[in-house]
Design a protein around this motif. Structure first.
Motif, PDB file in Angstrom:
ATOM      1  N   UNK A 225       0.841  -1.197   0.000  1.00 61.09           N
ATOM      2  CA  UNK A 225       0.000   0.000   0.000  1.00 61.09           C
ATOM      3  C   UNK A 225       0.874   1.244   0.000  1.00 61.09           C
ATOM      4  N   UNK A 226       0.384   2.356  -0.546  1.00 57.44           N
ATOM      5  CA  UNK A 226       1.138   3.607  -0.465  1.00 57.44           C
ATOM      6  C   UNK A 226       1.325   4.023   0.980  1.00 57.44           C
ATOM      7  N   UNK A 227       2.528   4.504   1.291  1.00 57.65           N
ATOM      8  CA  UNK A 227       2.851   4.852   2.674  1.00 57.65           C
ATOM      9  C   UNK A 227       3.395   6.274   2.753  1.00 57.65           C
ATOM     10  N   UNK A 228       3.146   6.896   3.899  1.00 59.25           N
ATOM     11  CA  UNK A 228       3.638   8.242   4.172  1.00 59.25           C
ATOM     12  C   UNK A 228       4.236   8.275   5.570  1.00 59.25           C
ATOM     13  N   UNK A 229       5.400   8.886   5.700  1.00 59.86           N
ATOM     14  CA  UNK A 229       6.001   9.163   7.006  1.00 59.86           C
ATOM     15  C   UNK A 229       5.864  10.656   7.234  1.00 59.86           C
ATOM     16  N   UNK A 230       5.101  11.029   8.260  1.00 53.24           N
ATOM     17  CA  UNK A 230       4.871  12.435   8.597  1.00 53.24           C
ATOM     18  C   UNK A 230       5.606  12.738   9.893  1.00 53.24           C
ATOM     19  N   UNK A 231       6.630  13.568   9.810  1.00 54.64           N
ATOM     20  CA  UNK A 231       7.473  13.857  10.970  1.00 54.64           C
ATOM     21  C   UNK A 231       7.120  15.198  11.580  1.00 54.64           C
ATOM     22  N   UNK A 232       7.100  15.252  12.888  1.00 49.70           N
ATOM     23  CA  UNK A 232       6.916  16.511  13.585  1.00 49.70           C
ATOM     24  C   UNK A 232       8.250  17.212  13.763  1.00 49.70           C
ATOM     25  N   UNK A 233       8.281  18.519  13.518  1.00 50.79           N
ATOM     26  CA  UNK A 233       9.521  19.294  13.627  1.00 50.79           C
ATOM     27  C   UNK A 233       9.183  20.661  14.191  1.00 50.79           C
ATOM     28  N   UNK A 234       9.879  21.040  15.244  1.00 50.20           N
ATOM     29  CA  UNK A 234       9.558  22.301  15.908  1.00 50.20           C
ATOM     30  C   UNK A 234      10.174  23.512  15.238  1.00 50.20           C
ATOM     31  N   UNK A 235      10.955  23.313  14.187  1.00 49.81           N
ATOM     32  CA  UNK A 235      11.552  24.422  13.446  1.00 49.81           C
ATOM     33  C   UNK A 235      12.861  24.923  14.011  1.00 49.81           C
ATOM     34  N   UNK A 261       6.897  16.783   6.346  1.00 47.76           N
ATOM     35  CA  UNK A 261       7.252  17.405   7.613  1.00 47.76           C
ATOM     36  C   UNK A 261       6.118  18.303   8.076  1.00 47.76           C
ATOM     37  N   UNK A 262       5.702  18.122   9.324  1.00 47.79           N
ATOM     38  CA  UNK A 262       4.714  18.997   9.953  1.00 47.79           C
ATOM     39  C   UNK A 262       5.479  20.009  10.797  1.00 47.79           C
ATOM     40  N   UNK A 263       5.432  21.274  10.409  1.00 42.07           N
ATOM     41  CA  UNK A 263       6.204  22.315  11.081  1.00 42.07           C
ATOM     42  C   UNK A 263       5.362  23.575  11.247  1.00 42.07           C
ATOM     43  N   UNK A 264       5.337  24.154  12.430  1.00 46.67           N
ATOM     44  CA  UNK A 264       5.958  23.668  13.667  1.00 46.67           C
ATOM     45  C   UNK A 264       5.054  22.661  14.355  1.00 46.67           C
ATOM     46  N   UNK A 265       5.652  21.635  14.891  1.00 47.81           N
ATOM     47  CA  UNK A 265       4.893  20.615  15.601  1.00 47.81           C
ATOM     48  C   UNK A 265       5.816  19.880  16.559  1.00 47.81           C
ATOM     49  N   UNK A 266       5.244  19.490  17.678  1.00 46.05           N
ATOM     50  CA  UNK A 266       5.951  18.624  18.585  1.00 46.05           C
ATOM     51  C   UNK A 266       5.648  17.168  18.249  1.00 46.05           C
ATOM     52  N   UNK A 267       5.874  16.300  19.212  1.00 43.79           N
ATOM     53  CA  UNK A 267       5.616  14.879  18.983  1.00 43.79           C
ATOM     54  C   UNK A 267       4.134  14.613  18.760  1.00 43.79           C
TER      55      UNK A 267
END
Length: 287
Positions: A225-235, A261-267
């Motif tokens: 299946x198609x996969x996505x890794x979405x990472x949290x990054x506080x900038x 990348x989700x920015x800004x974001x914590x865990x």
């Protein structure tokens, strides 16, 4: 099935009553929260997915949220079977998009590898990563110690006294800004019980074994299946933050997944940037 919270119910899977909330209509999305988290931590994401025509399934693993206590140490394959059993109990056939946060990323990936015919898309939200998991103590010793510690803390009354406060503090520390969004009555209902503390301790004690199991699954069970890794990054330019971002990117490359990348974001990306999490699920499910 019996009633649970408003909009929720209890479903027995392999003899264990699981608390589950099902909302919306359309293609199914399963959301699984991280260690010691609950179904309501997905509230902002679930609302967006329902608005975009999805059936959203949120559930609490044993010892989490409102589900029954954990009776055995979790495994990656066991949690994948639990998700499949839950879908069967809910009579939801066909393939589903599945999103796992933190340690639940292990479970979601295991489901996608062991049940490829039931997986439409996989989204790993600031997922746990262990490139070479190692342990010092045997699994039985670690889980036994977790059980003893859980019983001791409960007997001392610490969950009732400090559980909600500890929950609030952990959430604040895991966000880039903003308070815990969960309703106070739900936090008290879940986190004043020793059941949740014991479940979290048991799951944490089994963490390296679960990580090693997922690494083994990658050898003989390819992702289809198609996969996505979405990472949290506080900038920030902190070394730890940049290293975590690099590890998430490396994981995406190993899995052949899209990296975002989700920015800004914590865990707790689903609380800091729910729109990005919902969009990642919708985009992955679209192919």
């Amino acid at each position: 099935m019996t009633a649970g919270t408003p909009g929720g119910r209890f479903v027995r899977v392999d003899g264990v009553p699981l608390h589950v909330v099902v909302e919306g209509s359309g293609p199914t999305v399963v959301l699984s929260a991280g260690l010691a988290m609950a179904w309501f931590d997905w509230d902002p994401v679930a609302a967006l997915l329902v608005a975009h025509g999805r059936t959203v399934v949120r559930f609490d693993r044993p010892g989490h949220g409102l589900s029954a206590p954990a009776t055995a140490p979790p495994t990656a394959a066991g949690e994948a079977r639990r998700i499949a059993g839950l879908l069967d109990a809910l009579r939801l056939s066909g393939s589903v998009a599945i999103a796992g946060h933190s340690i639940a990323g292990f479970h979601a990936e295991a489901f996608a590898r062991l049940y490829p015919e039931r997986t439409a898309a996989l989204v790993l939200v600031d997922t746990s990563i262990e490139e070479a998991p190692r342990t010092v103590l045997p699994a039985g010793v670690r889980t036994g110690a977790a059980r003893v510690l859980g019983r001791t803390l409960t007997a001392a009354g610490l969950p009732a006294a400090l559980g909600p406060l500890a929950r609030r503090a952990a959430v604040r520390a895991s966000r880039t800004g903003g308070p815990d969004l969960a309703a106070r009555d739900l936090v008290r209902r879940c986190y004043r019980t020793g059941r949740v503390w014991r479940g979290a301790l048991l799951e944490n004690a089994s963490y390296p074994d679960t990580a090693a199991e997922v690494l083994a699954l990658r050898t003989g069970h390819p992702l289809t299946a198609p996969a996505t890794v979405l990472a949290g990054y506080d900038g920030s330019s902190r070394r730890g933050a940049l290293r975590w971002l690099a590890r998430q990117a490396e994981l995406a490359a190993r899995l052949g997944a899209r990296f975002e990348v989700a920015e800004p974001a914590g865990h707790l990306v689903m609380l800091d940037r729910p729109g990005l999490v919902a969009r990642a699920v919708l985009d992955a499910d679209a192919g």
